[in-house]
Design a protein around this motif. Structure first.
Motif, PDB file in Angstrom:
ATOM      1  N   TYR A  58       0.836  -1.198   0.000  1.00  0.00           N
ATOM      2  CA  TYR A  58       0.000   0.000   0.000  1.00  0.00           C
ATOM      3  C   TYR A  58       0.877   1.256   0.000  1.00  0.00           C
ATOM      4  CZ  TYR A  58      -4.701  -1.932   0.769  1.00  0.00           C
ATOM      5  OH  TYR A  58      -5.910  -2.552   0.617  1.00  0.00           O
ATOM      6  N   GLN A  59       1.818   1.285   0.939  1.00  0.00           N
ATOM      7  CA  GLN A  59       2.673   2.469   1.039  1.00  0.00           C
ATOM      8  C   GLN A  59       3.623   2.561  -0.140  1.00  0.00           C
ATOM      9  OE1 GLN A  59       4.683   3.898   4.335  1.00  0.00           O
ATOM     10  NE2 GLN A  59       2.833   4.295   5.508  1.00  0.00           N
ATOM     11  N   ASN A  63       2.974   5.952  -1.937  1.00  0.00           N
ATOM     12  CA  ASN A  63       4.026   6.973  -1.887  1.00  0.00           C
ATOM     13  C   ASN A  63       4.556   7.297  -3.278  1.00  0.00           C
ATOM     14  OD1 ASN A  63       3.825   7.155   0.880  1.00  0.00           O
ATOM     15  ND2 ASN A  63       5.479   5.711   1.276  1.00  0.00           N
ATOM     16  N   LYS A  64       4.645   6.291  -4.154  1.00  0.00           N
ATOM     17  CA  LYS A  64       5.095   6.546  -5.517  1.00  0.00           C
ATOM     18  C   LYS A  64       4.102   7.442  -6.263  1.00  0.00           C
ATOM     19  CE  LYS A  64       8.937   4.133  -5.815  1.00  0.00           C
ATOM     20  NZ  LYS A  64      10.244   4.732  -6.183  1.00  0.00           N
ATOM     21  N   ILE A  65       2.811   7.153  -6.099  1.00  0.00           N
ATOM     22  CA  ILE A  65       1.799   7.948  -6.790  1.00  0.00           C
ATOM     23  C   ILE A  65       1.783   9.382  -6.254  1.00  0.00           C
ATOM     24  CG2 ILE A  65      -0.675   8.206  -7.190  1.00  0.00           C
ATOM     25  CD1 ILE A  65      -0.907   5.182  -7.173  1.00  0.00           C
ATOM     26  N   LEU A  66       1.814   9.535  -4.928  1.00  0.00           N
ATOM     27  CA  LEU A  66       1.804  10.873  -4.343  1.00  0.00           C
ATOM     28  C   LEU A  66       3.076  11.638  -4.705  1.00  0.00           C
ATOM     29  CD1 LEU A  66       0.349  10.032  -0.810  1.00  0.00           C
ATOM     30  CD2 LEU A  66      -0.828  11.127  -2.720  1.00  0.00           C
ATOM     31  N   GLY A  67       4.217  10.932  -4.714  1.00  0.00           N
ATOM     32  CA  GLY A  67       5.457  11.593  -5.119  1.00  0.00           C
ATOM     33  C   GLY A  67       5.434  12.020  -6.571  1.00  0.00           C
ATOM     34  N   LEU A 116      -7.903  11.300  -0.979  1.00  0.00           N
ATOM     35  CA  LEU A 116      -8.483  10.933  -2.268  1.00  0.00           C
ATOM     36  C   LEU A 116      -7.982   9.575  -2.725  1.00  0.00           C
ATOM     37  CD1 LEU A 116     -10.268  12.029  -4.623  1.00  0.00           C
ATOM     38  CD2 LEU A 116      -8.166  12.879  -5.672  1.00  0.00           C
ATOM     39  N   LEU A 117      -6.719   9.289  -2.473  1.00  0.00           N
ATOM     40  CA  LEU A 117      -6.119   8.030  -2.889  1.00  0.00           C
ATOM     41  C   LEU A 117      -6.644   6.864  -2.065  1.00  0.00           C
ATOM     42  CD1 LEU A 117      -3.779   7.216  -4.935  1.00  0.00           C
ATOM     43  CD2 LEU A 117      -2.321   7.102  -2.914  1.00  0.00           C
TER      44      LEU A 117
END
Length: 603
Positions: A58-59, A63-67, A116-117
């Protein structure tokens, strides 16, 4: 005006119809934070003495998507619908661009993107604040701020249809507040009637500060307070009102102070079921894969720490003692004579099963990334050598699965800046300096509603009103946003292509003006230490007033060159005409001579 019964009924309606979505969102949040094993599994592992382990994909994915979202550059622009609003729209654009640079907007926006994610619901509140600074006329400066509203505190109208929530009937925010804080804003007698052990929705009984004893909170005296914005219809007209209430008491209420006909919230859902209105995030289809991966990891750990042994009864003297001794790390076990040589003891190895489970884990990871729509290039994990163009194409393929999230997040930003533009037109009346940070890192300062002064510093007035420049006019504006990937393609290839463009422009631009204007853009792809300094110098040269004498001298030089070329052309034309005349004369003379000779021969 709404009654407390109506307010409680609206909140209960929202809670009941979104209960399933909230339970799923809270579960997905726990998985994202690493709480992925249930109490039964934890108890079994503790009884075995087995380490508690899990793999948090999950992280990894989140984290990749948010980054990746944070690396995207958003371009904002306000456009006036009338020709007279064009200049004011440029000024409004500068004011909107200054909001993230003067507040904690990005910090709150990151939390909104995370909601949102994970939960599929993101809420940001837009508000305007009066600053202590004031201009020479005593008008206070204003500041627009955006605040993240956690999804578990937000209760939306489940029947709204418009994507931007503009047609909703109500919005609630329920949160725990200290009683001392309420004393600062509401009547003390009304606050004293509130109790801190209410639980009318069943969703707020679990609170990190609560330690109930005899129905009261012995750690902190906190009250569950709800702020409600709702649309009311009175005498055939729609109006918006707000209420602050708790339990059976309305603490304060009033009409909306804003001129726009909507709630001051930017609300977006990522996914929702059209039949029930339930919302959900991007990890709904990842949870089964995450559970399977964790199960396989625990299974492998159990195999590595366990022993499966087959032996004949005659191979050992005491079976229980043999099992206890053999399971120790440092074991010296005595066997019967010939037990090993005759093959009466056999240990079952788990190597093949462990290798198979490891391969299943790798496949499950890839499956999770494929469901989300990611690839190695978009995750930054690619190790193969490819050109910048090929990497860009692979990144674009990986972005397909993220487009919904990226577009929804950008639309929420657009909703927020649309509200902010209304705030600017309604409240920004003081002389105020706004600071904009350019993409290059250079600060740019703009003064809005600037008061004109005479040579003695006195305020200029016309009919008693102060004269102002850069005044933000009230008009109709369209806010547009676009998203650009700052890391797209290879820097070296972009620079090479830019140099080729410069060479092409040289054929059509002898003066070099176009090339000079394009040079700052080209230097952004140069990683040399002095490239940024040169780019700033060129930009300052372009902003500086032009030297008319140099331009006139250049124009005179061009005119002189043109005249010289024209004179050469005339000279060539005269020579050509002279040569043509001489040739014609020669041809005529030759024709006469031939005619005379032919007559003599005939005679």
């Amino acid at each position: 005006m709404k009654t407390i019964t109506q307010l409680r009924g609206m909140l209960k309606e929202s809670y009941d119809l979104s209960k399933k979505s909230r339970e799923e969102a809270q579960l997905q949040r726990r998985y994202f934070d690493g709480e992925q094993l249930d109490a039964g599994t934890m108890a079994v592992l503790q009884s075995r003495g087995q380490p508690i382990t899990w793999e948090n994909i999950y992280q990894k994915i989140g984290n990749k998507i948010l980054g990746y979202k944070m690396s995207m550059k958003q371009e904002l622009k306000a456009k006036g619908r009338q020709r007279s609003d064009i200049a004011a729209a440029l000024l409004l654009t500068d004011v909107l661009l200054s909001i993230p640079d003067s507040t904690d907007y990005y910090a709150h926006k990151e939390r909104c993107d995370e909601d949102l994610l994970i939960a599929g619901l993101s809420v940001m509140e837009a508000s305007v604040h009066i600053l202590p600074e004031a201009d020479i006329l005593g008008e206070h400066e204003k500041e627009i701020r955006g605040y993240h509203v956690p999804f578990d505190e937000a209760f939306i109208d489940p029947y709204y249809k418009s994507p931007d929530y503009s047609d909703a009937r109500y919005f609630h925010r329920a949160r725990w507040l200290d009683r001392d804080y309420l004393y600062l804003h509401f009547d003390k007698a009304a606050v004293d009637t509130l109790i801190n052990n209410q639980n009318y929705t069943g969703d707020f009984s679990i609170d990190q500060y609560r330690n109930m004893a005899n129905g009261q909170d012995i750690n902190r005296d906190r009250i569950l307070v709800t702020v409600t914005w709702c649309r009311e219809y009175v005498d055939g007209k729609s109006t918006i009102r707000w209420y602050v209430w708790s339990n059976t008491t309305i603490l304060k209420h009033g009409d909306t102070p804003y001129k726009f006909d909507r709630f001051p919230f930017a609300i977006r859902r990522l996914y929702h079921m059209h039949s029930t209105g339930e919302f959900y995030g991007i990890f709904r289809n990842i949870k089964p894969i995450q559970d399977r991966i964790n199960f396989m990891h625990l299974r492998i750990a159990n195999m590595l720490g366990s022993v499966k042994l087959l032996y004949e009864a005659s191979a050992v003297d005491d079976g229980d003692l043999f099992a206890d001794e053999y399971s120790k790390d440092d074991a010296v076990v005595m066997l019967a004579d010939g037990a090993i040589s005759e093959g009466r003891i056999k240990e079952i190895k788990h190597s093949a099963e462990i290798n198979h489970l490891m391969q299943l884990i790798v496949d499950a990871r890839k499956q999770a990334e494929q469901i989300i729509g990611l690839n190695d290039e978009i995750l930054g994990a690619a190790v193969n050598r490819m050109s910048g163009y090929a990497i860009e194409q692979r990144q674009n393929v990986g972005m397909v699965g993220l487009q919904r999230f990226l577009q929804t997040s950008m639309k929420q930003d657009l909703d927020f800046y649309t509200l902010a533009s209304e705030f600017v037109q309604q409240y920004f009346s003081a002389e105020q300096i706004v600071r904009i940070v350019e993409p290059s890192g250079v600060d740019r300062v703009v003064t809005i509603n600037e008061i004109e002064r005479d040579q003695y510093g006195a305020v200029k007035r016309v009919s008693g009103a102060p004269v102002r420049r850069n005044l933000i006019n009230i008009g109709r504006y369209d806010i547009t946003m676009s998203m650009v990937n700052q890391t797209r393609g290879a820097t070296g290839e972009r620079y090479t292509q830019g140099v080729e463009l410069m060479k092409m422009m040289k054929e059509f631009d002898p003066t070099g003006q176009i090339g000079l204007a394009y040079m700052p853009e080209l230097l952004t792809d140069v990683e040399a230490a002095g490239a940024d300094k040169i780019r700033k110098i060129i930009e300052e040269m372009q902003k500086a007033p032009k030297d008319d004498s140099a331009a006139q001298m250049q124009q005179q030089q061009m005119m002189l060159t043109l005249q010289q070329m024209q004179s050469k052309i005339k000279e060539l034309e005269s020579k050509s005409m002279k040569n043509a005349a001489q040739a014609q004369k020669y041809i005529s003379e030759s024709s006469v001579s031939v005619g005379d000779t032919g007559g003599e021969m005939g005679s």
